[in-house]
Design a protein around this motif. Structure first.
Motif, short mmCIF file in Angstrom:
data_model
loop_
_atom_site.label_atom_id
_atom_site.label_comp_id
_atom_site.label_asym_id
_atom_site.label_seq_id
_atom_site.Cartn_x
_atom_site.Cartn_y
_atom_site.Cartn_z
N LYS A 40 -45.04 -66.57 -1.16
CA LYS A 40 -44.15 -66.86 -2.11
C LYS A 40 -43.13 -69.19 -0.99
CE LYS A 40 -42.16 -62.57 -3.72
NZ LYS A 40 -41.43 -62.14 -4.20
N GLY A 41 -43.44 -69.36 -1.06
CA GLY A 41 -43.97 -70.43 0.45
C GLY A 41 -42.19 -69.71 0.89
N ILE A 42 -41.69 -70.76 2.28
CA ILE A 42 -41.29 -70.32 3.15
C ILE A 42 -39.51 -71.05 3.31
CG2 ILE A 42 -40.65 -71.35 5.75
CD1 ILE A 42 -43.50 -72.42 5.76
N ASP A 43 -39.36 -69.25 3.63
CA ASP A 43 -37.14 -68.93 2.96
C ASP A 43 -36.81 -70.31 4.10
OD1 ASP A 43 -34.57 -68.30 3.73
OD2 ASP A 43 -35.12 -67.11 2.85
N PRO A 44 -36.05 -71.48 3.66
CA PRO A 44 -35.27 -72.19 4.46
C PRO A 44 -34.69 -71.66 5.67
CG PRO A 44 -34.52 -72.42 2.10
CD PRO A 44 -35.36 -71.07 2.26
N ARG A 45 -33.85 -70.14 5.59
CA ARG A 45 -33.37 -70.10 6.99
C ARG A 45 -34.39 -69.77 7.87
NH1 ARG A 45 -30.78 -65.18 3.78
NH2 ARG A 45 -32.67 -64.82 2.16
N THR A 46 -35.40 -69.72 7.41
CA THR A 46 -36.73 -69.14 8.37
C THR A 46 -36.32 -70.25 9.49
OG1 THR A 46 -38.08 -67.53 7.44
CG2 THR A 46 -39.67 -68.63 9.03
N LEU A 47 -36.54 -71.71 9.24
CA LEU A 47 -37.17 -72.73 9.50
C LEU A 47 -35.58 -72.91 10.35
CD1 LEU A 47 -38.45 -75.09 7.06
CD2 LEU A 47 -39.70 -74.18 8.59
N THR A 48 -34.26 -72.50 9.45
CA THR A 48 -33.36 -72.84 10.42
C THR A 48 -32.84 -71.36 11.30
OG1 THR A 48 -31.85 -73.52 8.44
CG2 THR A 48 -30.56 -72.34 10.27
N LEU A 49 -33.44 -70.57 11.33
CA LEU A 49 -33.26 -69.99 12.35
C LEU A 49 -34.71 -70.24 13.50
CD1 LEU A 49 -32.35 -67.02 14.17
CD2 LEU A 49 -33.96 -65.60 12.98
N LEU A 50 -35.60 -71.34 13.58
CA LEU A 50 -36.49 -71.28 14.30
C LEU A 50 -35.78 -72.53 15.06
CD1 LEU A 50 -40.06 -71.50 12.70
CD2 LEU A 50 -39.48 -69.61 14.36
N PRO A 113 -36.22 -59.53 5.93
CA PRO A 113 -35.34 -60.32 5.74
C PRO A 113 -34.47 -61.49 4.50
CG PRO A 113 -36.35 -61.57 7.79
CD PRO A 113 -37.60 -60.49 7.37
N ALA A 114 -35.87 -61.97 4.03
CA ALA A 114 -36.07 -62.99 2.56
C ALA A 114 -35.12 -62.28 1.28
CB ALA A 114 -37.67 -63.44 2.82
N ALA A 115 -35.25 -60.99 1.62
CA ALA A 115 -34.81 -60.04 0.54
C ALA A 115 -33.54 -59.85 -0.04
CB ALA A 115 -35.83 -58.75 0.56
N GLU A 116 -32.61 -60.12 1.77
CA GLU A 116 -31.26 -59.61 1.71
C GLU A 116 -30.52 -61.66 2.36
OE1 GLU A 116 -29.80 -56.77 4.67
OE2 GLU A 116 -31.63 -55.57 3.35
N ASN A 117 -29.02 -61.83 1.23
CA ASN A 117 -27.99 -62.62 2.30
C ASN A 117 -27.74 -62.50 2.68
OD1 ASN A 117 -28.51 -63.04 -1.44
ND2 ASN A 117 -26.36 -61.49 -1.66
N GLY A 118 -27.50 -64.21 3.45
CA GLY A 118 -27.26 -63.84 4.87
C GLY A 118 -28.29 -64.11 6.31
N ASP A 119 -27.77 -64.04 7.00
CA ASP A 119 -28.95 -64.56 8.19
C ASP A 119 -28.56 -63.11 9.79
OD1 ASP A 119 -28.81 -67.06 7.77
OD2 ASP A 119 -27.21 -68.37 8.47
N ALA A 120 -27.95 -62.05 9.26
CA ALA A 120 -27.96 -61.25 10.15
C ALA A 120 -29.08 -60.35 10.22
CB ALA A 120 -27.23 -59.83 9.76
#
Length: 264
Positions: A40-50, A113-120
């Motif tokens: 489905k494409g990379i979740d932006p939070r993935t790149l932020t966390l890396l 983690p992409a299925a939930e809101n937030g970064d936790a």
């Protein structure tokens, strides 16, 4: 160089994080790839966390297994074979059985983690991946360097009380002679020698000679998983060989026969 493929459903977070960790922290031994059964494409939070973890996401892309295989076949000019496939969700676990590959397969069912809101949850999954990958690399980074011992052969030895005690005693004391083991276990020399021979035959033990004395010790080429299994068994069962250990101490110093007295 060993190759590992990480699979999850969306190829949006878990498999992307795993690919980045391996390629940037364990590149000496592994090259990692990732794909999704339904990307489905990379979740932006993935790149932020890396980025927060000091890792780069520039080389990452979301793709199907077939797209990855086509890409690698164009690059290498031959069919792609992975040494390991690690599935990160139950859906991918079911579909990886369809891959025409002889890879060793592991399954780690991590929450998405992409299925939930937030970064936790992203942070939680990242920490879990770090721990699992460190262990995976430790045991698999150089399989040709250690002895190849079948798990069934190891656990056959562990299933016998006398042989397990011998292994735990030697793990504690580093090296022991037949005489020391006979005293520790209160067993006859022929019986102890027979068990030692079995442990040598399956390559768990080696010997060193000092003068006329032969000492038994753990094989220095033991696979790490075998050594850790023995060490964990010892630590988790600290009283299992208390009496044999006491007899070895008394054999070395007969004056150490007075029990401890509680001074409280």
């Amino acid at each position: 160089m060993l190759s590992v493929l990480f699979l999850c459903t969306a190829n949006a977070a878990r498999s992307q994080l795993a690919e980045a960790i391996v390629n940037q922290r364990y590149a000496k031994h592994f090259i990692a790839y990732s794909a999704g059964t339904h990307p489905k494409g990379i979740d932006p939070r993935t790149l932020t966390l890396l980025t927060q973890q000091g890792l780069s996401g520039k080389a990452l892309s979301s793709k199907t297994i077939q797209q990855l295989e086509n890409q690698l076949q164009r690059q290498k000019g031959q069919p792609v074979l992975f040494n390991f496939i690690i599935t990160l969700c139950d859906s991918a676990k079911q579909e990886c059985a369809l891959l025409p590959n002889d890879a060793a397969i592991l399954h780690w069912n991590l929450p998405d983690p992409a299925a939930e809101n937030g970064d936790a949850l992203f942070e939680q999954v990242f920490v879990e991946l770090e721990l699992r990958l460190a262990e995976f690399v430790r045991f698999n980074h150089n399989p040709a360097a250690a002895l190849q011992i079948a798990p069934i052969d190891v656990f056959k030895q562990f299933s016998d009380n006398t042989r397990l005690q011998i292994l735990m005693l030697i793990e504690d004391e580093q090296r022991l002679s037949v005489n020391q083991l006979c005293v520790a276990l209160e067993e006859s020399q022929p019986k102890v020698s027979r068990h030692l021979a079995l442990l040598r035959d399956c390559k768990l033990l080696s010997t060193t000679r000092k003068g006329q004395q032969v000492f038994y010790h753990l094989n220095p080429l033991l696979p790490k998983w075998v050594a850790q299994t023995l060490s964990t068994t010892r630590v988790a069962n600290p009283s299992y060989i208390n009496q044999p250990i006491t007899r070895i101490r008394e054999l070395a110093n007969p004056n150490l026969t007075t029990p401890f007295v509680n001074q409280d």
